[in-house]
Design a protein around this motif. Structure first.
Motif, PDB file in Angstrom:
ATOM      1  N   LYS A 187       0.827  -1.206   0.000  1.00 37.36           N
ATOM      2  CA  LYS A 187       0.000   0.000   0.000  1.00 37.36           C
ATOM      3  C   LYS A 187       0.863   1.257   0.000  1.00 37.36           C
ATOM      4  O   LYS A 187       0.545   2.243  -0.673  1.00 37.36           O
ATOM      5  N   THR A 188       1.956   1.239   0.740  1.00 36.48           N
ATOM      6  CA  THR A 188       2.868   2.389   0.751  1.00 36.48           C
ATOM      7  C   THR A 188       3.454   2.629  -0.632  1.00 36.48           C
ATOM      8  O   THR A 188       3.575   3.774  -1.084  1.00 36.48           O
ATOM      9  N   MET A 189       3.792   1.550  -1.314  1.00 35.49           N
ATOM     10  CA  MET A 189       4.342   1.689  -2.666  1.00 35.49           C
ATOM     11  C   MET A 189       3.307   2.260  -3.624  1.00 35.49           C
ATOM     12  O   MET A 189       3.606   3.138  -4.446  1.00 35.49           O
ATOM     13  N   GLU A 190       2.045   1.751  -3.504  1.00 33.38           N
ATOM     14  CA  GLU A 190       0.985   2.284  -4.358  1.00 33.38           C
ATOM     15  C   GLU A 190       0.760   3.761  -4.083  1.00 33.38           C
ATOM     16  O   GLU A 190       0.559   4.564  -5.011  1.00 33.38           O
ATOM     17  N   ALA A 191       0.776   4.136  -2.803  1.00 31.65           N
ATOM     18  CA  ALA A 191       0.586   5.545  -2.449  1.00 31.65           C
ATOM     19  C   ALA A 191       1.715   6.398  -3.004  1.00 31.65           C
ATOM     20  O   ALA A 191       1.483   7.495  -3.530  1.00 31.65           O
ATOM     21  N   ASN A 192       2.934   5.904  -2.889  1.00 29.01           N
ATOM     22  CA  ASN A 192       4.081   6.657  -3.417  1.00 29.01           C
ATOM     23  C   ASN A 192       3.985   6.834  -4.927  1.00 29.01           C
ATOM     24  O   ASN A 192       4.292   7.905  -5.457  1.00 29.01           O
ATOM     25  N   ILE A 193       3.554   5.763  -5.603  1.00 27.28           N
ATOM     26  CA  ILE A 193       3.392   5.859  -7.055  1.00 27.28           C
ATOM     27  C   ILE A 193       2.296   6.858  -7.402  1.00 27.28           C
ATOM     28  O   ILE A 193       2.416   7.664  -8.331  1.00 27.28           O
ATOM     29  N   TYR A 194       1.165   6.814  -6.629  1.00 30.19           N
ATOM     30  CA  TYR A 194       0.045   7.736  -6.880  1.00 30.19           C
ATOM     31  C   TYR A 194       0.497   9.182  -6.709  1.00 30.19           C
ATOM     32  O   TYR A 194       0.241  10.032  -7.562  1.00 30.19           O
ATOM     33  N   TYR A 195       1.193   9.452  -5.592  1.00 29.69           N
ATOM     34  CA  TYR A 195       1.637  10.820  -5.344  1.00 29.69           C
ATOM     35  C   TYR A 195       2.701  11.261  -6.362  1.00 29.69           C
ATOM     36  O   TYR A 195       2.766  12.447  -6.741  1.00 29.69           O
ATOM     37  N   ALA A 196       3.520  10.330  -6.790  1.00 31.57           N
ATOM     38  CA  ALA A 196       4.513  10.666  -7.808  1.00 31.57           C
ATOM     39  C   ALA A 196       3.834  11.052  -9.116  1.00 31.57           C
ATOM     40  O   ALA A 196       4.250  12.004  -9.796  1.00 31.57           O
ATOM     41  N   ASP A 197       2.778  10.302  -9.483  1.00 30.43           N
ATOM     42  CA  ASP A 197       2.039  10.650 -10.703  1.00 30.43           C
ATOM     43  C   ASP A 197       1.376  12.019 -10.576  1.00 30.43           C
ATOM     44  O   ASP A 197       1.358  12.814 -11.523  1.00 30.43           O
ATOM     45  N   LYS A 198       0.786  12.302  -9.385  1.00 26.35           N
ATOM     46  CA  LYS A 198       0.162  13.601  -9.166  1.00 26.35           C
ATOM     47  C   LYS A 198       1.180  14.732  -9.275  1.00 26.35           C
ATOM     48  O   LYS A 198       0.923  15.774  -9.868  1.00 26.35           O
ATOM     49  N   ASP A 199       2.352  14.512  -8.676  1.00 25.12           N
ATOM     50  CA  ASP A 199       3.407  15.518  -8.764  1.00 25.12           C
ATOM     51  C   ASP A 199       3.820  15.761 -10.204  1.00 25.12           C
ATOM     52  O   ASP A 199       4.083  16.904 -10.617  1.00 25.12           O
ATOM     53  N   LYS A 200       3.865  14.684 -10.968  1.00 24.03           N
ATOM     54  CA  LYS A 200       4.244  14.822 -12.369  1.00 24.03           C
ATOM     55  C   LYS A 200       3.197  15.620 -13.138  1.00 24.03           C
ATOM     56  O   LYS A 200       3.527  16.489 -13.956  1.00 24.03           O
ATOM     57  N   GLU A 201       1.894  15.318 -12.868  1.00 24.81           N
ATOM     58  CA  GLU A 201       0.826  16.057 -13.543  1.00 24.81           C
ATOM     59  C   GLU A 201       0.856  17.522 -13.157  1.00 24.81           C
ATOM     60  O   GLU A 201       0.649  18.411 -14.003  1.00 24.81           O
ATOM     61  N   ARG A 202       1.107  17.802 -11.848  1.00 22.34           N
ATOM     62  CA  ARG A 202       1.155  19.182 -11.402  1.00 22.34           C
ATOM     63  C   ARG A 202       2.313  19.934 -12.057  1.00 22.34           C
ATOM     64  O   ARG A 202       2.167  21.080 -12.486  1.00 22.34           O
ATOM     65  N   ASP A 203       3.448  19.260 -12.154  1.00 27.06           N
ATOM     66  CA  ASP A 203       4.594  19.901 -12.800  1.00 27.06           C
ATOM     67  C   ASP A 203       4.305  20.191 -14.268  1.00 27.06           C
ATOM     68  O   ASP A 203       4.681  21.260 -14.788  1.00 27.06           O
ATOM     69  N   MET A 204       3.627  19.256 -14.924  1.00 25.66           N
ATOM     70  CA  MET A 204       3.281  19.475 -16.335  1.00 25.66           C
ATOM     71  C   MET A 204       2.288  20.606 -16.487  1.00 25.66           C
ATOM     72  O   MET A 204       2.363  21.405 -17.423  1.00 25.66           O
ATOM     73  N   SER A 205       1.324  20.709 -15.524  1.00 29.78           N
ATOM     74  CA  SER A 205       0.339  21.797 -15.573  1.00 29.78           C
ATOM     75  C   SER A 205       1.006  23.144 -15.393  1.00 29.78           C
ATOM     76  O   SER A 205       0.693  24.115 -16.098  1.00 29.78           O
ATOM     77  N   VAL A 206       1.926  23.221 -14.446  1.00 32.04           N
ATOM     78  CA  VAL A 206       2.652  24.469 -14.225  1.00 32.04           C
ATOM     79  C   VAL A 206       3.458  24.844 -15.475  1.00 32.04           C
ATOM     80  O   VAL A 206       3.501  26.003 -15.891  1.00 32.04           O
ATOM     81  N   THR A 207       4.039  23.865 -16.090  1.00 33.74           N
ATOM     82  CA  THR A 207       4.824  24.113 -17.300  1.00 33.74           C
ATOM     83  C   THR A 207       3.944  24.637 -18.427  1.00 33.74           C
ATOM     84  O   THR A 207       4.292  25.588 -19.134  1.00 33.74           O
ATOM     85  N   ASP A 208       2.753  23.989 -18.591  1.00 36.12           N
ATOM     86  CA  ASP A 208       1.826  24.429 -19.648  1.00 36.12           C
ATOM     87  C   ASP A 208       1.339  25.842 -19.381  1.00 36.12           C
ATOM     88  O   ASP A 208       1.218  26.668 -20.303  1.00 36.12           O
ATOM     89  N   HIS A 209       1.003  26.152 -18.101  1.00 32.48           N
ATOM     90  CA  HIS A 209       0.528  27.494 -17.751  1.00 32.48           C
ATOM     91  C   HIS A 209       1.612  28.543 -18.033  1.00 32.48           C
ATOM     92  O   HIS A 209       1.335  29.618 -18.571  1.00 32.48           O
ATOM     93  N   THR A 210       2.801  28.203 -17.684  1.00 34.57           N
ATOM     94  CA  THR A 210       3.923  29.116 -17.948  1.00 34.57           C
ATOM     95  C   THR A 210       4.100  29.339 -19.439  1.00 34.57           C
ATOM     96  O   THR A 210       4.334  30.458 -19.904  1.00 34.57           O
ATOM     97  N   TYR A 211       3.940  28.254 -20.194  1.00 27.36           N
ATOM     98  CA  TYR A 211       4.066  28.369 -21.658  1.00 27.36           C
ATOM     99  C   TYR A 211       2.972  29.261 -22.235  1.00 27.36           C
ATOM    100  O   TYR A 211       3.224  30.125 -23.085  1.00 27.36           O
ATOM    101  N   ASP A 212       1.693  29.065 -21.759  1.00 29.43           N
ATOM    102  CA  ASP A 212       0.582  29.885 -22.251  1.00 29.43           C
ATOM    103  C   ASP A 212       0.788  31.344 -21.889  1.00 29.43           C
ATOM    104  O   ASP A 212       0.522  32.244 -22.701  1.00 29.43           O
TER     105      ASP A 212
END
Length: 372
Positions: free
Chosen positions: A319-344
């Motif tokens: 469960k800890t591994m699944e949670a870490n993977i979930y949060y890692a994916d969320k962090d990746k999406e957030r970083d991509m969103s920030v990048t897209d916003h900066t680009y726009d």
């Protein structure tokens, strides 16, 4: 005991903070960690002993053995710790076995490597005796080979020398017989070979002349034999035949004492066979048993992890591994969103800047046209 327990938990590769929450799992991971630790300890002893033989006779042999033993033990410890901690208990039994199969093969190879030097030490006396016999036979074969080569190379000279020696023996017998007949002729003894006339007459002079002739020939033959013996002795020295001798017991002891790892390893493999090349089952099993024991000991942590049922610690770690993977994916999406916003935002600024430039250029053209 708490420090020892935590140390063995560390050796097992377990996440200590998570493991603390489940007391039922404590003893299992203490056992796994202890097995990994003692496997690494035996590996350190084995590697140090092997390195000691590599630098045997050097003033730094002990230092090199200790240094390499520590490095080798640490490497095996880290490898075993990774092997055990990386087995995932979430899959089926077949999936776990498939996942662990490369690790089991690696553990078998490690077990063979760490067991060999210790086998060399355990059977040290038998290995020394086998090396003595091997060195003695090798020396005999070397001497026989040189003798055969020498005899083939100088066969003509040796044959001539043998013929001269045979002629010498024959001349000596003839001279003794002729000298006896001369005495009989002088003293008048009547035989088939003498006249029976007393005194130094014609027959005595003839026999004396024959005797002198044989003596002269004997002297020539003896001189030729001496020259031939001297020539052959010189050739023996040049061919190195005189320098080869059978090893004394003291020399054999010295040779076995400085024998290298390869020779000792060969001798260990030969202990399971007798002089006729037939396998001696008792000795073979005794040597093999030690190797199998270390292989089993090396594979034991993996087997324990595979045989143990999935416990609460394994569920918590999954469960800890699944949670870490979930949060890692969320962090990746957030970083991509920030990048897209900066680009726009950057794109909007660039468009506005271009509009200002176009507007300014238009105003400039209009003013210039009106002035003209």
């Amino acid at each position: 005991m708490k420090k020892v327990t935590r140390f063995f938990w560390f050796c097992s590769g377990a996440h200590i903070d998570t493991l603390k929450k489940y007391p039922i799992e404590h003893n299992k991971y203490v056992g796994i960690g202890a097995t990994i630790f003692f496997t690494a300890l035996f590996a350190a002893l084995s590697g140090g002993y092997a390195m000691y033989f590599v630098f045997s006779g050097s003033a730094f042999a002990v230092g090199f053995a200790i240094l390499f033993g520590l490095l080798w033990g640490t490497a095996i410890f880290n490898m075993d710790r990774y092997i055990v901690s990386s087995i995932n208990k979430e899959g089926t039994t077949s999936q776990q076995i498939l996942q662990a199969s490369p690790r089991i093969l690696l553990a078998i190879m490690i077990g063979i490597v760490i067991s060999r030097p210790l086998e060399l030490k355990i059977f040290d006396k038998e290995i020394r005796q086998k090396l003595r016999t091997s060195y003695s036979k090798a020396q005999n074969r070397k001497i026989d080979t040189l003798k055969l080569t020498y005899e083939q190379k100088y066969s003509m000279e040796m044959t001539k020398n043998q013929d001269l020696k045979k002629e010498k023996d024959s001349l000596e017998r003839d001279i003794n017989r002729s000298r006896y007949q001369l005495n009989q002729e002088v003293f008048g003894d009547k035989t088939n070979q003498t006249s029976g006339i007393t005194g130094y007459g014609t027959y005595a002079k003839q026999k004396e002349a024959v005797l002198v002739e044989k003596q002269n020939r004997l002297k020539t033959v003896t001189d030729d034999i001496g020259k031939m013996d001297e020539y052959l002795a010189t050739r023996k020295q040049a061919e190195g035949l005189n320098d080869l001798k059978l090893f004394t017991p003291k020399q054999l002891d010295s040779l076995t004492a400085i024998a290298g790892f390869a020779d000792r390893n060969w001798a260990l493999g030969q202990l399971g066979y007798n002089d006729k090349g037939e396998r001696e089952l008792d000795t073979y099993l005794a040597i093999s048993f030690i190797g199998y024991l270390f292989i089993l000991f090396e594979c034991l942590p993996v087997f324990v992890k595979l045989m143990s049922p999935k416990g609460p610690y394994d569920v918590a770690m999954a469960k800890t591994m699944e949670a870490n993977i979930y949060y890692a994916d969320k962090d990746k999406e957030r970083d991509m969103s920030v990048t897209d916003h900066t680009y726009d935002h950057t794109l909007d600024e660039d468009i506005a800047r271009r509009k200002r430039i176009i507007t300014a250029q238009s105003d400039y053209d209009f003013e210039r046209h009106r002035f003209d």
